[in-house]
Design a protein around this motif. Structure first.
Motif, PDB file in Angstrom:
ATOM      1  N   UNK A 190       9.186  -0.539  -7.514  1.00 49.14           N
ATOM      2  CA  UNK A 190       9.427  -1.115  -6.429  1.00 49.14           C
ATOM      3  C   UNK A 190       7.826  -2.450  -6.308  1.00 49.14           C
ATOM      4  N   UNK A 191       6.968  -1.730  -6.965  1.00 50.00           N
ATOM      5  CA  UNK A 191       6.075  -2.678  -6.390  1.00 50.00           C
ATOM      6  C   UNK A 191       5.707  -3.477  -7.064  1.00 50.00           C
ATOM      7  N   UNK A 192       6.136  -4.108  -8.844  1.00 49.92           N
ATOM      8  CA  UNK A 192       6.554  -4.621  -9.310  1.00 49.92           C
ATOM      9  C   UNK A 192       7.626  -5.815  -8.894  1.00 49.92           C
ATOM     10  N   UNK A 193       8.822  -5.084  -8.877  1.00 50.05           N
ATOM     11  CA  UNK A 193       9.889  -5.805  -8.258  1.00 50.05           C
ATOM     12  C   UNK A 193       9.073  -6.869  -7.069  1.00 50.05           C
ATOM     13  N   UNK A 194       8.773  -6.355  -5.545  1.00 47.99           N
ATOM     14  CA  UNK A 194       8.536  -7.004  -5.395  1.00 47.99           C
ATOM     15  C   UNK A 194       7.809  -8.336  -5.718  1.00 47.99           C
ATOM     16  N   UNK A 195       6.450  -8.050  -6.774  1.00 52.17           N
ATOM     17  CA  UNK A 195       5.028  -8.849  -6.857  1.00 52.17           C
ATOM     18  C   UNK A 195       5.580  -9.835  -7.413  1.00 52.17           C
ATOM     19  N   UNK A 196       7.299  -9.737  -8.446  1.00 47.36           N
ATOM     20  CA  UNK A 196       7.567 -10.421  -8.769  1.00 47.36           C
ATOM     21  C   UNK A 196       8.603 -11.276  -7.791  1.00 47.36           C
ATOM     22  N   UNK A 197       8.900 -10.970  -6.615  1.00 53.47           N
ATOM     23  CA  UNK A 197       9.722 -11.989  -5.960  1.00 53.47           C
ATOM     24  C   UNK A 197       9.025 -12.945  -5.763  1.00 53.47           C
ATOM     25  N   UNK A 198       7.520 -11.886  -4.768  1.00 59.22           N
ATOM     26  CA  UNK A 198       6.838 -13.087  -3.707  1.00 59.22           C
ATOM     27  C   UNK A 198       6.250 -14.057  -5.121  1.00 59.22           C
ATOM     28  N   UNK A 199       5.942 -13.683  -6.065  1.00 55.21           N
ATOM     29  CA  UNK A 199       5.181 -15.003  -6.803  1.00 55.21           C
ATOM     30  C   UNK A 199       6.661 -16.138  -6.716  1.00 55.21           C
ATOM     31  N   UNK A 200       7.954 -15.776  -7.433  1.00 51.23           N
ATOM     32  CA  UNK A 200       8.525 -16.254  -7.089  1.00 51.23           C
ATOM     33  C   UNK A 200       8.927 -17.225  -6.041  1.00 51.23           C
ATOM     34  N   UNK A 201       8.758 -16.293  -5.376  1.00 48.66           N
ATOM     35  CA  UNK A 201       9.287 -17.200  -3.538  1.00 48.66           C
ATOM     36  C   UNK A 201       7.809 -18.408  -2.991  1.00 48.66           C
ATOM     37  N   UNK A 202       6.367 -17.943  -4.084  1.00 53.91           N
ATOM     38  CA  UNK A 202       5.609 -18.316  -3.852  1.00 53.91           C
ATOM     39  C   UNK A 202       6.126 -20.163  -4.610  1.00 53.91           C
ATOM     40  N   UNK A 203       5.767 -19.902  -5.819  1.00 54.25           N
ATOM     41  CA  UNK A 203       6.275 -21.064  -7.125  1.00 54.25           C
ATOM     42  C   UNK A 203       7.153 -21.894  -6.154  1.00 54.25           C
ATOM     43  N   UNK A 204       8.279 -21.176  -5.271  1.00 54.23           N
ATOM     44  CA  UNK A 204       9.879 -21.972  -4.671  1.00 54.23           C
ATOM     45  C   UNK A 204       8.780 -23.337  -3.794  1.00 54.23           C
ATOM     46  N   UNK A 205       8.234 -22.385  -2.697  1.00 54.54           N
ATOM     47  CA  UNK A 205       7.139 -23.636  -1.671  1.00 54.54           C
ATOM     48  C   UNK A 205       5.840 -24.128  -2.412  1.00 54.54           C
ATOM     49  N   UNK A 206       5.462 -23.768  -3.157  1.00 54.79           N
ATOM     50  CA  UNK A 206       4.421 -24.703  -4.103  1.00 54.79           C
ATOM     51  C   UNK A 206       5.098 -25.984  -4.619  1.00 54.79           C
ATOM     52  N   UNK A 207       5.810 -25.267  -5.671  1.00 56.56           N
ATOM     53  CA  UNK A 207       7.105 -26.833  -6.334  1.00 56.56           C
ATOM     54  C   UNK A 207       7.901 -27.650  -5.580  1.00 56.56           C
ATOM     55  N   UNK A 208       7.006 -28.494  -4.750  1.00 54.52           N
ATOM     56  CA  UNK A 208       8.383 -28.920  -4.111  1.00 54.52           C
ATOM     57  C   UNK A 208       9.359 -29.962  -4.900  1.00 54.52           C
ATOM     58  N   UNK A 209       8.645 -30.461  -5.883  1.00 52.64           N
ATOM     59  CA  UNK A 209       9.713 -31.662  -6.703  1.00 52.64           C
ATOM     60  C   UNK A 209       9.530 -31.164  -8.444  1.00 52.64           C
ATOM     61  N   UNK A 210      10.704 -29.887  -8.203  1.00 46.65           N
ATOM     62  CA  UNK A 210      10.190 -29.400  -9.709  1.00 46.65           C
ATOM     63  C   UNK A 210      10.871 -30.347 -10.592  1.00 46.65           C
TER      64      UNK A 210
ATOM     65  N   UNK B 293       1.109  -1.701  -0.120  1.00 46.55           N
ATOM     66  CA  UNK B 293      -0.195  -0.292   0.060  1.00 46.55           C
ATOM     67  C   UNK B 293       0.914   1.028  -0.022  1.00 46.55           C
ATOM     68  N   UNK B 294       2.004   0.936   0.665  1.00 46.36           N
ATOM     69  CA  UNK B 294       2.837   1.995   0.524  1.00 46.36           C
ATOM     70  C   UNK B 294       3.317   2.452  -0.828  1.00 46.36           C
ATOM     71  N   UNK B 295       3.186   2.072  -1.459  1.00 49.36           N
ATOM     72  CA  UNK B 295       3.508   1.796  -3.500  1.00 49.36           C
ATOM     73  C   UNK B 295       2.533   2.042  -4.084  1.00 49.36           C
ATOM     74  N   UNK B 296       2.749   3.182  -5.341  1.00 48.95           N
ATOM     75  CA  UNK B 296       1.626   3.830  -6.525  1.00 48.95           C
ATOM     76  C   UNK B 296       1.288   1.905  -6.602  1.00 48.95           C
ATOM     77  N   UNK B 297       0.083   1.786  -7.529  1.00 53.52           N
ATOM     78  CA  UNK B 297      -0.238   0.198  -8.373  1.00 53.52           C
ATOM     79  C   UNK B 297       1.107   0.683  -9.592  1.00 53.52           C
ATOM     80  N   UNK B 298       1.554   1.684  -9.994  1.00 56.33           N
ATOM     81  CA  UNK B 298       2.433   1.391 -10.926  1.00 56.33           C
ATOM     82  C   UNK B 298       3.843   1.556 -10.482  1.00 56.33           C
ATOM     83  N   UNK B 299       4.509   1.048  -9.222  1.00 55.24           N
ATOM     84  CA  UNK B 299       5.461   1.367  -9.437  1.00 55.24           C
ATOM     85  C   UNK B 299       6.597  -0.002  -8.937  1.00 55.24           C
TER      86      UNK B 299
END
Length: 139
Positions: free
Chosen positions: A14-34, A6-12
């Motif tokens: 930094x927010x885009x980088x955070x979202x990507x990093x979060x999506x990759x972290x979620x991917x790593x936590x979900x994909x237990x057997x790559x 919420x601290x960043x504009x939706x087109x920020x």
């Protein structure tokens, strides 16, 4: 108290980088057997030569998305001879643009980077969903 997003504009960026990093972290936590992603064809066409990874299967995509996240988070970019040669050709094509208004050039690159990060985030989320389909899970 506001959330971190919420601290960043939706087109920020930094927010885009955070979202990507979060999506990759979620991917790593979900994909237990790559390894289950090996030999599963990707239905998205990516420029695999530019990534220098085998992205013809989902495992290659998985590895590439993680590598990009590591580069984004570390800030370290390593150029090997092949990439340096390609960048030289690329820079020669951009020479007329390098003398333009620095603010316009900055906005052009910022828009491009934002677009790429948004696209990578969507591809990461899609890969996670495909893995869930492979193992028979649901979100």
């Amino acid at each position: 108290m506001q959330s971190a997003e919420a601290k960043f504009n939706k087109n920020s960026l930094l927010l885009a980088l955070r979202r990507y990093s979060s999506a990759v972290s979620d991917m790593e936590q979900t994909i237990l057997l790559p390894s289950l992603l090996r030999d599963v064809p990707s239905d998205e066409v990516w420029d695999c030569d530019a990534a220098e990874e085998s992205c013809s299967d989902l495992y290659g995509n998985y590895v590439m998305l993680k590598a990009i996240r590591n580069t984004v988070e570390s800030g370290l970019v390593h150029l090997d001879d092949h990439k340096a040669k390609n960048n030289t050709v690329f820079n020669k094509n951009l020479e007329p643009f390098l003398d333009t208004d620095p603010e316009a050039l900055f906005r052009f690159h910022l828009k491009g980077l934002f677009s790429v990060m948004t696209d990578l985030t969507k591809k990461t989320q899609s890969l996670t969903e495909k893995y869930m389909g492979i193992i028979g899970g649901s979100n």
